[in-house]
Design a protein around this motif. Structure first.
Motif, PDB file in Angstrom:
ATOM      1  N   GLU A   1      32.457  41.906  -3.649  1.00  0.00           N
ATOM      2  CA  GLU A   1      33.631  42.784  -3.628  1.00  0.00           C
ATOM      3  C   GLU A   1      33.186  44.251  -3.696  1.00  0.00           C
ATOM      4  O   GLU A   1      33.632  45.092  -2.904  1.00  0.00           O
ATOM      5  CB  GLU A   1      34.536  42.434  -4.817  1.00  0.00           C
ATOM      6  N   MET A   2      32.296  44.538  -4.640  1.00  0.00           N
ATOM      7  CA  MET A   2      31.806  45.906  -4.814  1.00  0.00           C
ATOM      8  C   MET A   2      31.036  46.377  -3.582  1.00  0.00           C
ATOM      9  O   MET A   2      31.193  47.511  -3.129  1.00  0.00           O
ATOM     10  CB  MET A   2      30.932  45.982  -6.064  1.00  0.00           C
ATOM     11  N   ASN A   3      30.210  45.499  -3.032  1.00  0.00           N
ATOM     12  CA  ASN A   3      29.427  45.820  -1.833  1.00  0.00           C
ATOM     13  C   ASN A   3      30.317  46.204  -0.665  1.00  0.00           C
ATOM     14  O   ASN A   3      30.110  47.234  -0.018  1.00  0.00           O
ATOM     15  CB  ASN A   3      28.580  44.610  -1.422  1.00  0.00           C
ATOM     16  N   GLN A   4      31.303  45.348  -0.389  1.00  0.00           N
ATOM     17  CA  GLN A   4      32.138  45.566   0.799  1.00  0.00           C
ATOM     18  C   GLN A   4      32.984  46.836   0.679  1.00  0.00           C
ATOM     19  O   GLN A   4      33.103  47.609   1.635  1.00  0.00           O
ATOM     20  CB  GLN A   4      33.020  44.338   1.048  1.00  0.00           C
ATOM     21  N   LEU A   5      33.575  47.044  -0.482  1.00  0.00           N
ATOM     22  CA  LEU A   5      34.428  48.220  -0.652  1.00  0.00           C
ATOM     23  C   LEU A   5      33.604  49.506  -0.693  1.00  0.00           C
ATOM     24  O   LEU A   5      34.021  50.534  -0.146  1.00  0.00           O
ATOM     25  CB  LEU A   5      35.279  48.063  -1.919  1.00  0.00           C
ATOM     26  N   THR A   6      32.427  49.443  -1.309  1.00  0.00           N
ATOM     27  CA  THR A   6      31.547  50.615  -1.340  1.00  0.00           C
ATOM     28  C   THR A   6      31.090  50.974   0.071  1.00  0.00           C
ATOM     29  O   THR A   6      31.109  52.155   0.471  1.00  0.00           O
ATOM     30  CB  THR A   6      30.326  50.347  -2.249  1.00  0.00           C
ATOM     31  N   GLN A   7      30.719  49.964   0.838  1.00  0.00           N
ATOM     32  CA  GLN A   7      30.276  50.199   2.214  1.00  0.00           C
ATOM     33  C   GLN A   7      31.392  50.827   3.046  1.00  0.00           C
ATOM     34  O   GLN A   7      31.162  51.776   3.794  1.00  0.00           O
ATOM     35  CB  GLN A   7      29.817  48.881   2.843  1.00  0.00           C
ATOM     36  N   LEU A   8      32.608  50.305   2.915  1.00  0.00           N
ATOM     37  CA  LEU A   8      33.748  50.835   3.668  1.00  0.00           C
ATOM     38  C   LEU A   8      33.989  52.307   3.331  1.00  0.00           C
ATOM     39  O   LEU A   8      34.162  53.139   4.230  1.00  0.00           O
ATOM     40  CB  LEU A   8      35.005  50.010   3.372  1.00  0.00           C
ATOM     41  N   CYS A   9      33.985  52.624   2.038  1.00  0.00           N
ATOM     42  CA  CYS A   9      34.218  54.020   1.636  1.00  0.00           C
ATOM     43  C   CYS A   9      33.111  54.936   2.123  1.00  0.00           C
ATOM     44  O   CYS A   9      33.380  56.027   2.640  1.00  0.00           O
ATOM     45  CB  CYS A   9      34.352  54.111   0.115  1.00  0.00           C
ATOM     46  N   HIS A  10      31.876  54.493   1.976  1.00  0.00           N
ATOM     47  CA  HIS A  10      30.757  55.346   2.374  1.00  0.00           C
ATOM     48  C   HIS A  10      30.696  55.539   3.889  1.00  0.00           C
ATOM     49  O   HIS A  10      30.278  56.603   4.366  1.00  0.00           O
ATOM     50  CB  HIS A  10      29.452  54.788   1.813  1.00  0.00           C
ATOM     51  N   GLU A  11      31.153  54.551   4.646  1.00  0.00           N
ATOM     52  CA  GLU A  11      31.255  54.713   6.107  1.00  0.00           C
ATOM     53  C   GLU A  11      32.247  55.819   6.463  1.00  0.00           C
ATOM     54  O   GLU A  11      32.117  56.476   7.491  1.00  0.00           O
ATOM     55  CB  GLU A  11      31.685  53.395   6.758  1.00  0.00           C
ATOM     56  N   HIS A  12      33.254  56.012   5.602  1.00  0.00           N
ATOM     57  CA  HIS A  12      34.267  57.060   5.812  1.00  0.00           C
ATOM     58  C   HIS A  12      33.906  58.347   5.064  1.00  0.00           C
ATOM     59  O   HIS A  12      34.742  59.260   4.961  1.00  0.00           O
ATOM     60  CB  HIS A  12      35.641  56.565   5.355  1.00  0.00           C
ATOM     61  N   GLU A  13      32.683  58.393   4.516  1.00  0.00           N
ATOM     62  CA  GLU A  13      32.222  59.550   3.741  1.00  0.00           C
ATOM     63  C   GLU A  13      33.157  59.853   2.575  1.00  0.00           C
ATOM     64  O   GLU A  13      33.412  61.020   2.218  1.00  0.00           O
ATOM     65  CB  GLU A  13      32.040  60.778   4.644  1.00  0.00           C
ATOM     66  N   ALA A  14      33.693  58.782   1.994  1.00  0.00           N
ATOM     67  CA  ALA A  14      34.548  58.886   0.810  1.00  0.00           C
ATOM     68  C   ALA A  14      33.801  58.328  -0.397  1.00  0.00           C
ATOM     69  O   ALA A  14      32.956  57.442  -0.257  1.00  0.00           O
ATOM     70  CB  ALA A  14      35.841  58.107   1.024  1.00  0.00           C
ATOM     71  N   LYS A  15      34.119  58.846  -1.567  1.00  0.00           N
ATOM     72  CA  LYS A  15      33.532  58.320  -2.797  1.00  0.00           C
ATOM     73  C   LYS A  15      34.354  57.137  -3.291  1.00  0.00           C
ATOM     74  O   LYS A  15      35.548  57.027  -3.002  1.00  0.00           O
ATOM     75  CB  LYS A  15      33.476  59.411  -3.871  1.00  0.00           C
ATOM     76  N   ILE A  16      33.689  56.255  -4.060  1.00  0.00           N
ATOM     77  CA  ILE A  16      34.368  55.082  -4.588  1.00  0.00           C
ATOM     78  C   ILE A  16      34.070  54.932  -6.078  1.00  0.00           C
ATOM     79  O   ILE A  16      32.947  55.156  -6.522  1.00  0.00           O
ATOM     80  CB  ILE A  16      33.980  53.809  -3.817  1.00  0.00           C
ATOM     81  N   LYS A  17      35.136  54.579  -6.827  1.00  0.00           N
ATOM     82  CA  LYS A  17      35.014  54.336  -8.265  1.00  0.00           C
ATOM     83  C   LYS A  17      35.491  52.911  -8.548  1.00  0.00           C
ATOM     84  O   LYS A  17      36.539  52.487  -8.036  1.00  0.00           O
ATOM     85  CB  LYS A  17      35.839  55.344  -9.054  1.00  0.00           C
ATOM     86  N   VAL A  18      34.720  52.197  -9.357  1.00  0.00           N
ATOM     87  CA  VAL A  18      34.993  50.789  -9.651  1.00  0.00           C
ATOM     88  C   VAL A  18      35.601  50.683 -11.045  1.00  0.00           C
ATOM     89  O   VAL A  18      34.946  50.994 -12.043  1.00  0.00           O
ATOM     90  CB  VAL A  18      33.699  49.952  -9.579  1.00  0.00           C
TER      91      VAL A  18
END
Length: 221
Positions: A112-129
């Protein structure tokens, strides 16, 4: 320790309640501009409104995903996350599936963390879990932090503010000690005065989720 403006730049100025209206969100954005907070944090339906309100400023827009229970499934979280990013979100705060953490299904949570982090980073967005620590044992918090240390989202976060408890100094310290310099820590939930905020920063938090931004900043001499 910090100047008032430096502290404001650690604040995600937040409104996530169900009864928010456009007036509520416009007011939130105006306050964020006046206070020079790092961001506003809103439900996904308000991202485009905030982007419009905050254009020509340096205030970011953060959106919550799978909020506040985290039990909508990964596919739904991915869809929600993609929607918020397409609306212009600069940062995403998503809630883990706490039930999976209680079952110690660490492989699921890492995926879950991998997929959502990858999606955000592809959009140059930061992600907080968001862990929602009030439902977790200390060893579970530590294990999730170890997973984050491997996956490398931008932040791990204590709480939604909608659970049975919010941020604690003990939890912030545990999370920060586990991830070290590889991941930052956001403290959120129940931070309504400067002493509490200061304690979270001293424990290792570098971002604060807060709705009482003005009241806390007004306390600082």
């Amino acid at each position: 320790m910090y100047t008032k403006s430096e502290i404001a730049k650690k604040f995600d100025h937040t409104f996530l309640k169900a009864f928010g209206t456009k007036d509520t969100i416009d007011t939130l954005c105006q306050e964020a501009k006046d206070l020079h907070t790092y961001s506003v944090c809103v439900n996904a339906c308000w991202v485009s409104t905030c982007k419009e309100d905050l254009k020509d400023t340096d205030v970011k827009v953060c959106s919550v995903i799978g909020f506040p229970l985290g039990q909508c499934g990964l596919e739904t979280k991915m869809f929600e996350c993609n929607y918020a990013l397409e609306q212009g979100a600069d940062e995403i705060d998503y809630v883990i599936d706490v039930g999976q953490a209680k079952m110690h299904n660490w492989a699921y949570l890492q995926e879950e963390m991998n997929q959502l982090t990858q999606l955000c980073h592809e959009h140059e967005a930061k992600i907080k879990v968001i862990f929602e620590n009030c439902y977790l044992e200390k060893e579970e918090i530590k294990k999730l932090s170890e997973i984050a240390k491997e996956v490398k989202p931008d932040f791990i976060k204590t709480s939604t503010g909608f659970g049975t408890g919010g941020a604690t100094v003990e939890d912030v310290r545990l999370m920060k000690e586990t991830v070290g310099d590889l991941v930052e820590v956001k403290a959120a939930g129940g931070i309504r005065d400067w002493n509490t905020c200061k304690a979270m920063l001293e424990a290792g938090a570098t971002r604060i989720g807060i709705s009482a931004s003005k009241a806390v900043l007004d306390e600082i001499q």
